[in-house]
Design a protein around this motif. Structure first.
Motif, PDB file in Angstrom:
ATOM      1  N   LYS A  94     -17.803  22.752  -3.156  1.00 10.43           N
ATOM      2  CA  LYS A  94     -18.349  24.055  -2.852  1.00 10.43           C
ATOM      3  C   LYS A  94     -17.155  25.119  -2.764  1.00 10.43           C
ATOM      4  O   LYS A  94     -17.026  26.196  -3.400  1.00 10.43           O
ATOM      5  N   ILE A  95     -15.773  24.665  -2.293  1.00 13.43           N
ATOM      6  CA  ILE A  95     -14.789  25.538  -2.383  1.00 13.43           C
ATOM      7  C   ILE A  95     -14.348  25.785  -3.536  1.00 13.43           C
ATOM      8  O   ILE A  95     -14.039  27.199  -3.866  1.00 13.43           O
ATOM      9  N   ALA A  96     -14.266  24.942  -4.357  1.00 16.96           N
ATOM     10  CA  ALA A  96     -13.768  25.103  -5.832  1.00 16.96           C
ATOM     11  C   ALA A  96     -14.779  26.140  -6.775  1.00 16.96           C
ATOM     12  O   ALA A  96     -14.397  26.659  -7.299  1.00 16.96           O
ATOM     13  N   TYR A  98      -7.381  26.139   7.457  1.00 19.34           N
ATOM     14  CA  TYR A  98      -7.789  25.759   6.254  1.00 19.34           C
ATOM     15  C   TYR A  98      -8.366  26.368   5.200  1.00 19.34           C
ATOM     16  O   TYR A  98      -8.220  26.435   4.079  1.00 19.34           O
ATOM     17  N   THR A  99      -9.367  27.300   5.759  1.00 22.90           N
ATOM     18  CA  THR A  99     -10.189  28.373   4.795  1.00 22.90           C
ATOM     19  C   THR A  99     -10.370  29.729   5.587  1.00 22.90           C
ATOM     20  O   THR A  99     -10.167  29.683   7.004  1.00 22.90           O
ATOM     21  N   ASN A 100     -10.818  30.638   5.068  1.00 31.54           N
ATOM     22  CA  ASN A 100     -11.250  31.780   5.623  1.00 31.54           C
ATOM     23  C   ASN A 100     -12.428  31.971   6.447  1.00 31.54           C
ATOM     24  O   ASN A 100     -13.141  32.943   6.855  1.00 31.54           O
ATOM     25  N   MET A 101     -13.583  30.720   6.331  1.00 33.55           N
ATOM     26  CA  MET A 101     -14.680  30.583   6.757  1.00 33.55           C
ATOM     27  C   MET A 101     -14.764  29.467   7.936  1.00 33.55           C
ATOM     28  O   MET A 101     -15.889  28.566   7.558  1.00 33.55           O
ATOM     29  N   SER A 151     -12.339  29.558  -4.161  1.00 27.91           N
ATOM     30  CA  SER A 151     -11.632  29.757  -3.063  1.00 27.91           C
ATOM     31  C   SER A 151     -10.615  28.405  -2.952  1.00 27.91           C
ATOM     32  O   SER A 151     -10.428  27.588  -3.907  1.00 27.91           O
ATOM     33  N   SER A 152      -9.909  28.303  -2.043  1.00 31.52           N
ATOM     34  CA  SER A 152      -8.932  27.111  -1.751  1.00 31.52           C
ATOM     35  C   SER A 152      -8.645  26.833  -0.268  1.00 31.52           C
ATOM     36  O   SER A 152      -8.991  27.606   0.583  1.00 31.52           O
ATOM     37  N   ILE A 153      -7.974  25.780  -0.220  1.00 30.82           N
ATOM     38  CA  ILE A 153      -7.776  25.206   0.909  1.00 30.82           C
ATOM     39  C   ILE A 153      -6.297  25.489   1.345  1.00 30.82           C
ATOM     40  O   ILE A 153      -5.420  25.389   0.706  1.00 30.82           O
TER      41      ILE A 153
END
Length: 269
Positions: free
Chosen positions: A130-132, A152-155, A136-138
């Motif tokens: 889902k991130i990819a 690790y992420t903005n969410m 987005s990125s880790i």
């Protein structure tokens, strides 16, 4: 877990059979974040003790499953007293200075972060996908000694559920009820959608589009908490059949993608 233990259904369910605040105070740690599953009794921080008897007990766990790190605090039965909110019990369990950048707040509304220095992550593939897909990125942690919002992420951040539902109020406003199962869970991406929880769209009313349909692990979590909270935990787990069922239960609990059928099977063993 329930059957193989050989206990009567309610043998470990009462407060007197989990631990007694007066009799077992010498066994209680001042930092629940250091608790392990190897001790005979689970470690709880009760720096503020109420002279009145508990109004009841709740099961609490602090989970980092979306990071592949298991538990920060394993399932345990914790007493609460008349009028106490979830935020007060959580604050007592975590221990002053171990949450919200060292806060001593005795009734946590929102858990911003907890003291946690673990850095190796193994994020489940469905979340990575889902991130990819979102482009987005880790990233890393803001502070190596803490785990919380925007790591690790903005969410990312800490969410809590009660009886497999995500409340729409802060922990400082949610009143404890005997037998409730409270799970503090770290969401690494999607503000809870990776956990399988989310709020419906306030404008359209459309249900949240979660990334997974999570199994309800509350009953299994509560059963494991009974063992973790028992004064004779070591004796209980000395039984090889019980230990095998206990370990099998943990495998299902920490796996974000466990099926309901497998969770229910672990509970019935």
């Amino acid at each position: 877990v329930a059957e193989v233990q050989g206990f009567e259904p309610n043998e470990l369910d009462t407060g007197s059979n989990t631990y007694n605040v007066d009799e077992d105070i010498s066994k209680i740690s001042t930092n629940a974040l250091s608790s392990t599953t190897t001790d005979d009794s689970a470690e709880i921080n009760l720096t503020t003790l109420n002279s009145a008897p508990p109004s009841g007990y709740v099961t609490i766990s602090v989970e980092k499953f979306t990071l592949g790190q298991g538990y920060a605090i394993e399932p345990i039965k914790v007493p609460f007293y008349e009028g106490e909110m979830v935020g007060q019990v959580v604050a007592r369990l975590l221990g002053s200075g171990n949450y919200n950048n060292g806060s001593a707040d005795e009734n946590i509304a929102y858990l911003g972060n907890i003291r946690d220095s673990e850095s190796t992550v193994n994020i489940p593939q469905y979340i990575q996908t889902k991130i990819a897909k979102d482009g987005s990125s880790i990233i890393g942690k803001a502070n190596s000694d803490w785990l919380g919002q925007f790591d690790y992420t903005n969410m990312s951040g800490w969410m809590y559920t009660v009886n497999h539902k995500m409340p729409d109020v802060g922990m400082n406003e949610y009143e404890n009820i005997d037998g409730n199962v409270i799970r503090l869970q770290f969401t690494v991406y999607g503000s809870g959608l990776d956990l399988g929880f989310g709020f419906d769209d306030s404008e359209t009313g459309e249900p949240a589009k979660t990334y997974i349909e999570p199994a309800n692990k509350d009953a299994l979590t509560a059963k494991v908490a009974e063992i973790n909270s028992a004064p004779n935990k070591g004796e209980i787990l000395a039984n090889v059949n019980v230990k095998s069922a206990y370990d099998a239960a943990y495998e299902q609990l920490i796996n974000m993608e466990s099926s309901q059928a497998n969770v229910d099977l672990a509970l019935a063993q």
